[in-house]
Design a protein around this motif. Structure first.
Motif, mmCIF file in Angstrom:
data_model
loop_
_atom_site.group_PDB
_atom_site.id
_atom_site.type_symbol
_atom_site.label_atom_id
_atom_site.label_comp_id
_atom_site.label_asym_id
_atom_site.label_seq_id
_atom_site.Cartn_x
_atom_site.Cartn_y
_atom_site.Cartn_z
ATOM 1 N N VAL A 3 1.596 4.878 4.339
ATOM 2 C CA VAL A 3 1.379 3.916 3.261
ATOM 3 C C VAL A 3 2.178 4.321 2.032
ATOM 4 O O VAL A 3 2.482 5.499 1.825
ATOM 5 N N VAL A 4 2.515 3.311 1.234
ATOM 6 C CA VAL A 4 3.087 3.531 -0.095
ATOM 7 C C VAL A 4 2.046 3.002 -1.076
ATOM 8 O O VAL A 4 1.822 1.811 -1.162
ATOM 9 N N SER A 5 1.364 3.877 -1.767
ATOM 10 C CA SER A 5 0.188 3.510 -2.555
ATOM 11 C C SER A 5 0.511 2.424 -3.576
ATOM 12 O O SER A 5 1.570 2.433 -4.211
ATOM 13 N N ASN A 6 -0.446 1.473 -3.729
ATOM 14 C CA ASN A 6 -0.186 0.325 -4.602
ATOM 15 C C ASN A 6 -1.236 0.133 -5.682
ATOM 16 O O ASN A 6 -1.388 -0.959 -6.211
ATOM 17 N N SER A 7 -1.988 1.182 -6.011
ATOM 18 C CA SER A 7 -3.016 1.066 -7.045
ATOM 19 C C SER A 7 -2.610 1.838 -8.301
ATOM 20 O O SER A 7 -2.341 3.043 -8.235
ATOM 21 N N PRO A 8 -2.591 1.176 -9.452
ATOM 22 C CA PRO A 8 -2.300 1.899 -10.698
ATOM 23 C C PRO A 8 -3.306 3.016 -10.963
ATOM 24 O O PRO A 8 -2.943 4.072 -11.492
ATOM 25 N N ASN A 9 -4.567 2.790 -10.603
ATOM 26 C CA ASN A 9 -5.581 3.826 -10.811
ATOM 27 C C ASN A 9 -5.290 5.065 -9.982
ATOM 28 O O ASN A 9 -5.571 6.190 -10.397
ATOM 29 N N GLU A 10 -4.732 4.883 -8.801
ATOM 30 C CA GLU A 10 -4.381 6.019 -7.967
ATOM 31 C C GLU A 10 -3.279 6.842 -8.621
ATOM 32 O O GLU A 10 -3.315 8.078 -8.631
ATOM 33 N N ALA A 11 -2.295 6.166 -9.208
ATOM 34 C CA ALA A 11 -1.211 6.880 -9.884
ATOM 35 C C ALA A 11 -1.753 7.774 -10.989
ATOM 36 O O ALA A 11 -1.264 8.893 -11.193
ATOM 37 N N ARG A 12 -2.774 7.305 -11.681
ATOM 38 C CA ARG A 12 -3.331 8.072 -12.812
ATOM 39 C C ARG A 12 -4.061 9.327 -12.360
ATOM 40 O O ARG A 12 -4.365 10.195 -13.182
ATOM 41 N N ASN A 13 -4.372 9.430 -11.098
ATOM 42 C CA ASN A 13 -4.995 10.641 -10.568
ATOM 43 C C ASN A 13 -3.970 11.634 -10.031
ATOM 44 O O ASN A 13 -4.336 12.717 -9.577
ATOM 45 N N PHE A 14 -2.715 11.248 -10.047
ATOM 46 C CA PHE A 14 -1.667 12.120 -9.516
ATOM 47 C C PHE A 14 -0.577 12.360 -10.554
ATOM 48 O O PHE A 14 0.623 12.264 -10.265
ATOM 49 N N ASN A 15 -1.015 12.623 -11.765
ATOM 50 C CA ASN A 15 -0.111 13.088 -12.815
ATOM 51 C C ASN A 15 0.913 12.050 -13.231
ATOM 52 O O ASN A 15 2.005 12.382 -13.680
ATOM 53 N N ARG A 16 0.557 10.747 -13.094
ATOM 54 C CA ARG A 16 1.473 9.689 -13.492
ATOM 55 C C ARG A 16 0.732 8.648 -14.299
ATOM 56 O O ARG A 16 -0.429 8.337 -14.026
ATOM 57 N N GLU A 43 -14.392 -7.517 -8.591
ATOM 58 C CA GLU A 43 -13.677 -6.303 -9.004
ATOM 59 C C GLU A 43 -12.628 -5.922 -7.958
ATOM 60 O O GLU A 43 -11.510 -5.519 -8.293
ATOM 61 N N HIS A 44 -13.003 -6.061 -6.688
ATOM 62 C CA HIS A 44 -12.078 -5.703 -5.614
ATOM 63 C C HIS A 44 -10.870 -6.634 -5.614
ATOM 64 O O HIS A 44 -9.716 -6.185 -5.535
ATOM 65 N N ILE A 45 -11.110 -7.930 -5.698
ATOM 66 C CA ILE A 45 -10.014 -8.896 -5.717
ATOM 67 C C ILE A 45 -9.135 -8.687 -6.941
ATOM 68 O O ILE A 45 -7.900 -8.750 -6.862
ATOM 69 N N SER A 46 -9.753 -8.399 -8.079
ATOM 70 C CA SER A 46 -8.984 -8.149 -9.302
ATOM 71 C C SER A 46 -8.069 -6.955 -9.129
ATOM 72 O O SER A 46 -6.901 -6.971 -9.548
ATOM 73 N N MET A 47 -8.596 -5.902 -8.490
ATOM 74 C CA MET A 47 -7.787 -4.700 -8.270
ATOM 75 C C MET A 47 -6.614 -5.002 -7.341
ATOM 76 O O MET A 47 -5.476 -4.603 -7.601
ATOM 77 N N MET A 48 -6.885 -5.741 -6.265
ATOM 78 C CA MET A 48 -5.834 -6.022 -5.297
ATOM 79 C C MET A 48 -4.727 -6.903 -5.881
ATOM 80 O O MET A 48 -3.570 -6.794 -5.499
ATOM 81 N N LEU A 49 -5.090 -7.762 -6.851
ATOM 82 C CA LEU A 49 -4.115 -8.678 -7.443
ATOM 83 C C LEU A 49 -3.582 -8.210 -8.790
ATOM 84 O O LEU A 49 -2.741 -8.871 -9.397
ATOM 85 N N ASN A 50 -4.097 -7.058 -9.266
ATOM 86 C CA ASN A 50 -3.702 -6.545 -10.584
ATOM 87 C C ASN A 50 -3.921 -7.581 -11.696
ATOM 88 O O ASN A 50 -3.124 -7.711 -12.621
ATOM 89 N N THR A 51 -4.998 -8.355 -11.564
ATOM 90 C CA THR A 51 -5.357 -9.382 -12.545
ATOM 91 C C THR A 51 -6.871 -9.394 -12.696
ATOM 92 O O THR A 51 -7.589 -9.428 -11.696
ATOM 93 N N ASP A 52 -7.352 -9.358 -13.928
ATOM 94 C CA ASP A 52 -8.792 -9.335 -14.168
ATOM 95 C C ASP A 52 -9.389 -10.725 -13.933
ATOM 96 O O ASP A 52 -9.152 -11.657 -14.700
ATOM 97 N N LEU A 53 -10.184 -10.833 -12.877
ATOM 98 C CA LEU A 53 -10.832 -12.097 -12.532
ATOM 99 C C LEU A 53 -12.354 -11.966 -12.555
ATOM 100 O O LEU A 53 -13.062 -12.819 -12.013
ATOM 101 N N THR A 54 -12.848 -10.921 -13.194
ATOM 102 C CA THR A 54 -14.284 -10.638 -13.143
ATOM 103 C C THR A 54 -15.129 -11.637 -13.924
ATOM 104 O O THR A 54 -16.349 -11.652 -13.783
ATOM 105 N N ASP A 55 -14.505 -12.473 -14.752
ATOM 106 C CA ASP A 55 -15.261 -13.459 -15.518
ATOM 107 C C ASP A 55 -15.327 -14.815 -14.833
ATOM 108 O O ASP A 55 -15.856 -15.783 -15.392
ATOM 109 N N CYS A 56 -14.829 -14.909 -13.611
ATOM 110 C CA CYS A 56 -14.746 -16.207 -12.941
ATOM 111 C C CYS A 56 -16.105 -16.632 -12.373
ATOM 112 O O CYS A 56 -16.722 -15.858 -11.614
ATOM 113 N N PRO A 57 -16.566 -17.848 -12.665
ATOM 114 C CA PRO A 57 -17.788 -18.367 -12.033
ATOM 115 C C PRO A 57 -17.560 -18.585 -10.537
ATOM 116 O O PRO A 57 -16.482 -19.020 -10.115
ATOM 117 N N VAL A 58 -18.574 -18.306 -9.747
ATOM 118 C CA VAL A 58 -18.450 -18.393 -8.295
ATOM 119 C C VAL A 58 -18.140 -19.812 -7.835
ATOM 120 O O VAL A 58 -17.380 -20.020 -6.877
#
Length: 423
Positions: free
Chosen positions: A120-133, A291-306
């Motif tokens: 895999v080639v990691s695609n999470s910004p949060n993961e980068a922040r745990n590896f000195n980036r 939260e999961h969908i927001s992370m996968m799309l790199n867009t905050d969608l947590t305020d969306c009504p169902v």
């Protein structure tokens, strides 16, 4: 004809709310004995391999997040199994080639030639922040680094000739130093002198798997992968993808197996299977899903009504996505269909993030597997039980015997080395 079946071992299950299901014992997700029981069940069903993913997930309030480190787990499973392949996810974005080459060579020795690597080639910004980036590399640079990583890893695995160990008591020489080689690699991302500090393993290199669906990912897989795990829901799209990947691999003088993900929900009747599916959807935690969908799309969608239409207009253009492009394309494609709501996307993503879900009797599930293989849409499947252990047991005990009876699946293990088993 013999298909390939791999178990995707993601605990507590592939549905987002598996841990809430009464048939799931989520207290055992860090119990190596539990992993071994599942691997032994898969081996009883003669599955080719087990695969453990690895990623940094988001807020763990509403779901189990994380897990035991894959290579550590698989080393333990190697001692309690005899035949089943052992595939671990590891990222070329944050490991160093020497470390990873040594770890996979060790697993291959421990297992007697059953090691596999899901690259895999990691695609999470949060993961980068745990590896000195502070930020992850761009999409293309992640694949550039991966390409050089694989070059180094292969040279390290080959740095010991097959006959380098001579164990000559008369001369007092354990190895022939002329058969152990420096690699002296100097590239854009890595400087590695070599050789590897472990002798050549039974397979020489691990069985290679890749799952990237972008242009860069497909090209990378065609050059390096023995098998591709893919997200497909439509048999015609899957057939086109398999044809394309086989053509790309052939251009590189290689062959590749294509294994779409399959989430089987087994019922004694269709009504029972449909009820199992509805029950899981009813358990889903909306906050976790958003939260999961927001992370996968790199867009905050947590305020969306169902019950609101999915806000496609809030997403960035496809060519700007540096995260998971497969998920982006799946969600946006579904969201553009008339009447699709945020809740529809949540329910869809909850079952394995766009993989094929088949709820039905064992006969119906076997029919779907057979039709996909016969139509050239798959060489087998990456089995993704919605809830462990029940859905795995149902598949092994009820679906596998039907596949064997129809001549689609083996009745005994043959080749021990994982790479040879996949041809």
């Amino acid at each position: 004809m013999s298909i390939h079946l791999n178990l995707f071992m993601l605990l507590p299950g592939h549905h987002d709310s598996a841990w809430l299901h009464p048939g799931c014992d989520s207290s055992r997700v860090t119990d190596i004995g539990y992993y071994l029981e599942l691997a032994q069940c898969a081996e009883r069903g003669l599955l080719d391999s087990v695969f453990i993913a690895d990623a940094l997930w988001h807020k763990p309030r509403s779901n189990y997040c994380g897990g035991l480190e894959p290579l550590t787990v698989l080393s333990g499973l190697a001692l309690g199994t005899e035949h089943i392949g052992l595939i671990a996810t590891a990222s070329t974005s944050y490991y160093e080639p020497f470390h990873l080459a040594r770890m996979f060579a060790s697993l291959d020795h421990i297992s007697g030639g059953r090691a596999g690597w899901n690259i895999v080639v990691s695609n999470s910004p949060n993961e980068a922040r745990n590896f000195n980036r502070s930020a992850m590399l761009s999409h293309q640079r992640r694949y550039d680094r991966a390409e050089e990583f694989l070059t180094v890893a292969h040279r390290l695995w080959e740095s010991w000739d097959e006959d380098a160990v001579i164990r000559d008591r008369a001369s007092g020489h354990y190895t022939d130093p002329d058969r152990i080689h420096l690699i002296d690699h100097r590239g854009e991302y890595f400087q590695v002198r070599g050789p590897l500090n472990i002798q050549r393993s039974p397979q020489s290199r691990p069985f290679m798997v890749q799952a990237g669906a972008s242009e860069a990912g497909r090209s990378f897989a065609a050059r390096h992968a023995d098998a591709v795990f893919t997200v497909q829901e439509d048999i015609r799209d899957a057939a086109r993808f398999r044809t394309e990947m086989r053509s790309r691999a052939a251009t590189n003088g290689r062959t590749v197996k294509v294994l779409p993900g399959l989430i089987p929900i087994v019922g004694s009747t269709q009504a029972e299977a449909d009820g199992k599916r509805r029950r899981l959807i009813g358990l889903q935690a909306v906050d976790y899903a958003l939260e999961h969908i927001s992370m996968m799309l790199n867009t905050d969608l947590t305020d969306c009504p169902v019950d609101a239409p999915f806000p496609v207009e809030r997403l960035p253009p496809a060519d700007s996505i540096q995260g998971n492009r497969t998920t982006y394309e799946l969600i946006t494609g579904m969201a553009r269909r008339e009447g699709t709501t945020v809740g529809d996307i949540i329910a869809h993503q909850g079952f394995g993030r766009g993989h094929l879900v088949v709820a039905g009797t064992p006969e119906r599930i076997a029919d779907v597997i057979g039709s996909w293989v016969e139509e050239g849409a798959a060489d087998g499947f990456n089995i993704m039980p919605a809830v462990f252990p029940a859905d795995l047991t149902d598949f092994v005990d009820e679906v596998v015997p039907l596949l064997q009876k129809r001549g689609l699946f083996r009745r005994e293990y043959g080749e021990k080395l994982l790479r040879r088993r996949y041809g």
